[in-house]
Design a protein around this motif. Structure first.
Motif, PDB file in Angstrom:
ATOM      1  N   LEU A   9       0.866  -1.249  -0.071  1.00 40.76           N
ATOM      2  CA  LEU A   9      -0.037   0.037  -0.047  1.00 40.76           C
ATOM      3  C   LEU A   9       0.914   1.287  -0.117  1.00 40.76           C
ATOM      4  O   LEU A   9       1.646   1.364   0.982  1.00 40.76           O
ATOM      5  N   ILE A  10       0.498   2.134  -0.887  1.00 38.11           N
ATOM      6  CA  ILE A  10       1.427   3.311  -1.039  1.00 38.11           C
ATOM      7  C   ILE A  10       0.573   4.518  -1.091  1.00 38.11           C
ATOM      8  O   ILE A  10      -0.217   4.805  -1.917  1.00 38.11           O
ATOM      9  N   THR A  11       0.841   5.443  -0.110  1.00 37.33           N
ATOM     10  CA  THR A  11      -0.096   6.756   0.064  1.00 37.33           C
ATOM     11  C   THR A  11       0.442   7.813  -0.681  1.00 37.33           C
ATOM     12  O   THR A  11       1.830   7.737  -1.014  1.00 37.33           O
ATOM     13  N   GLY A  12      -0.356   8.651  -1.169  1.00 41.67           N
ATOM     14  CA  GLY A  12       0.272   9.714  -1.802  1.00 41.67           C
ATOM     15  C   GLY A  12       0.725   9.194  -3.299  1.00 41.67           C
ATOM     16  O   GLY A  12       1.801   9.761  -3.632  1.00 41.67           O
ATOM     17  N   ALA A  13       0.332   8.316  -3.759  1.00 38.74           N
ATOM     18  CA  ALA A  13       0.659   7.490  -5.091  1.00 38.74           C
ATOM     19  C   ALA A  13      -0.095   7.755  -6.508  1.00 38.74           C
ATOM     20  O   ALA A  13       0.104   7.231  -7.394  1.00 38.74           O
ATOM     21  N   THR A  14      -0.495   8.951  -6.558  1.00 37.33           N
ATOM     22  CA  THR A  14      -0.907   9.357  -7.563  1.00 37.33           C
ATOM     23  C   THR A  14      -0.053  10.627  -8.602  1.00 37.33           C
ATOM     24  O   THR A  14      -0.415  10.820  -9.744  1.00 37.33           O
ATOM     25  N   GLY A  18       5.676   8.891  -5.054  1.00 33.98           N
ATOM     26  CA  GLY A  18       4.745   7.624  -4.824  1.00 33.98           C
ATOM     27  C   GLY A  18       4.352   6.912  -6.071  1.00 33.98           C
ATOM     28  O   GLY A  18       4.166   5.716  -6.245  1.00 33.98           O
ATOM     29  N   LEU A  19       4.043   7.638  -6.979  1.00 38.12           N
ATOM     30  CA  LEU A  19       3.377   7.126  -8.070  1.00 38.12           C
ATOM     31  C   LEU A  19       4.529   6.323  -8.959  1.00 38.12           C
ATOM     32  O   LEU A  19       4.481   5.181  -9.521  1.00 38.12           O
ATOM     33  N   GLY A  20       5.706   6.794  -8.930  1.00 38.05           N
ATOM     34  CA  GLY A  20       7.036   6.467  -9.595  1.00 38.05           C
ATOM     35  C   GLY A  20       7.245   4.908  -8.667  1.00 38.05           C
ATOM     36  O   GLY A  20       7.636   4.003  -9.403  1.00 38.05           O
ATOM     37  N   LEU A  21       7.349   5.065  -7.516  1.00 41.81           N
ATOM     38  CA  LEU A  21       7.360   3.571  -6.767  1.00 41.81           C
ATOM     39  C   LEU A  21       6.258   2.717  -7.075  1.00 41.81           C
ATOM     40  O   LEU A  21       6.827   1.454  -7.136  1.00 41.81           O
ATOM     41  N   ALA A  22       5.230   3.073  -7.280  1.00 41.75           N
ATOM     42  CA  ALA A  22       3.997   2.113  -7.447  1.00 41.75           C
ATOM     43  C   ALA A  22       4.459   1.648  -8.911  1.00 41.75           C
ATOM     44  O   ALA A  22       4.371   0.259  -8.765  1.00 41.75           O
ATOM     45  N   ILE A  33      -1.289  -1.163  -4.188  1.00 42.38           N
ATOM     46  CA  ILE A  33      -2.388  -0.455  -4.144  1.00 42.38           C
ATOM     47  C   ILE A  33      -2.261   0.924  -3.894  1.00 42.38           C
ATOM     48  O   ILE A  33      -1.318   1.230  -2.994  1.00 42.38           O
ATOM     49  N   ILE A  34      -2.447   1.685  -4.683  1.00 39.85           N
ATOM     50  CA  ILE A  34      -2.083   3.075  -4.867  1.00 39.85           C
ATOM     51  C   ILE A  34      -3.424   3.624  -3.933  1.00 39.85           C
ATOM     52  O   ILE A  34      -4.454   3.563  -4.011  1.00 39.85           O
ATOM     53  N   ALA A  35      -2.859   4.803  -3.166  1.00 39.61           N
ATOM     54  CA  ALA A  35      -3.845   5.610  -2.199  1.00 39.61           C
ATOM     55  C   ALA A  35      -3.779   6.897  -2.632  1.00 39.61           C
ATOM     56  O   ALA A  35      -2.714   7.484  -2.676  1.00 39.61           O
ATOM     57  N   PRO A  50      -2.950  -2.262 -15.458  1.00 40.27           N
ATOM     58  CA  PRO A  50      -3.597  -3.424 -14.992  1.00 40.27           C
ATOM     59  C   PRO A  50      -2.758  -4.127 -13.693  1.00 40.27           C
ATOM     60  O   PRO A  50      -1.637  -4.503 -14.156  1.00 40.27           O
ATOM     61  N   GLY A  51      -3.411  -4.549 -12.811  1.00 39.02           N
ATOM     62  CA  GLY A  51      -2.783  -5.134 -11.751  1.00 39.02           C
ATOM     63  C   GLY A  51      -2.580  -4.291 -10.360  1.00 39.02           C
ATOM     64  O   GLY A  51      -2.210  -4.763  -9.636  1.00 39.02           O
ATOM     65  N   ILE A  52      -2.694  -2.878 -10.859  1.00 40.83           N
ATOM     66  CA  ILE A  52      -2.668  -1.897  -9.760  1.00 40.83           C
ATOM     67  C   ILE A  52      -3.948  -1.603  -9.312  1.00 40.83           C
ATOM     68  O   ILE A  52      -4.729  -1.241 -10.176  1.00 40.83           O
ATOM     69  N   ASP A  53      -4.024  -1.774  -7.961  1.00 39.63           N
ATOM     70  CA  ASP A  53      -5.681  -1.565  -7.394  1.00 39.63           C
ATOM     71  C   ASP A  53      -5.364   0.008  -6.865  1.00 39.63           C
ATOM     72  O   ASP A  53      -4.342   0.398  -6.574  1.00 39.63           O
TER      73      ASP A  53
END
Length: 247
Positions: A9-14, A18-22, A33-35, A50-53
């Motif tokens: 679970l990664i917060t601030g992932a948009t 955060g998005l880069g790590l996701a 799971i991006i939050a 696909p595969g990222i929630d």
């Protein structure tokens, strides 16, 4: 930390780090799971990868954290890694009484958000194999940027919190990692084109390499952040603080 086979679970992932790590961790073979707060953007990212929630989550709201924790217990019972990345960064004038609101927002999001997320998700993480908490702090935890006093203070507090958390969960076998970025070219403080900031892809590549080569590390510090991280012990803290004050 192992780099594959986790549910993260990664917060601030948009956006940004955060998005880069996701993306990088998803490619490495993890369930991600991006939050974040913006549902439309979360849905767009999940659709493109696909595969990222995705889950709506505002770390500044305790009720939002509680809802997310209850939801993920059901939808992702194997969650074993929490990356506390969400944060805000704004300039403040300590001479302007109105800026106390900015200070309060920094504490609510950056500090209390991470603390509340840790309390909410730790019971689930402790019971999982390879349980890990990663707190994204900043090199400014070690030498503050005077233009962003409360931001710098919250990151210093998170460094201390991470050290204490690491001791408290040691007996459970959990790992606590502090990621210490320098200035990185992201939307934070409008640094996308900053000459002072490290290119995002370059930063992510170095972080992933350090996670792979130093799986037991307490801190992940890229080369550009080393001088700031160790300024006090090296003896040039005052000089570096002075240079930051003129930036």
């Amino acid at each position: 930390m192992k780099l594959t086979g986790n549910t993260i679970l990664i917060t601030g992932a948009t956006s940004g780090i955060g998005l880069g790590l996701a993306r990088r961790l998803h490619t490495a073979g993890n369930k991600i799971i991006i939050a974040g707060r913006r549902k439309a953007l979360l849905d767009e990212i999940a659709s493109d990868h696909p595969g990222i929630d995705a889950i709506e989550l505002d770390v500044g709201e305790p009720s939002s954290i509680a809802r997310a924790a209850e939801t993920l217990k059901v939808t992702h019972p194997g969650l074993n890694v929490l990356i506390n990345n969400a944060g805000i960064m704004y300039e403040e004038s300590l001479l302007d009484p109105a800026d106390v609101r900015l200070a309060e927002d920094h504490v609510t999001v950056n500090l209390l958000g991470t603390i509340r997320m840790t309390y909410a998700f730790l019971p689930q993480l402790v019971g999982e194999s390879d349980g890990t908490v990663i707190n994204v702090t900043s090199s400014l935890a070690f030498v503050p940027y005077p233009a962003t006093p409360t931001y710098s203070a919250t990151k210093a507090a998170l460094h201390s919190f991470s050290d204490s958390l690491r001791i408290q969960v040691a007996a459970s076998g959990m790992q606590v990692i502090e990621v210490v970025p320098p200035a990185v070219r992201t939307d934070l403080m409008n640094q996308t084109d900053s000459a002072y900031a490290m290119p995002l892809d370059e930063y992510l590549t170095e972080v992933m390499s350090l996670l792979e080569t130093k799986p037991d590390a307490d801190e992940i510090i890229v080369a550009r952040a080393e001088a700031i991280r160790h300024a006090f012990t090296r003896g040039d803290y005052k000089e570096m603080l002075s240079s930051f004050s003129t930036m």
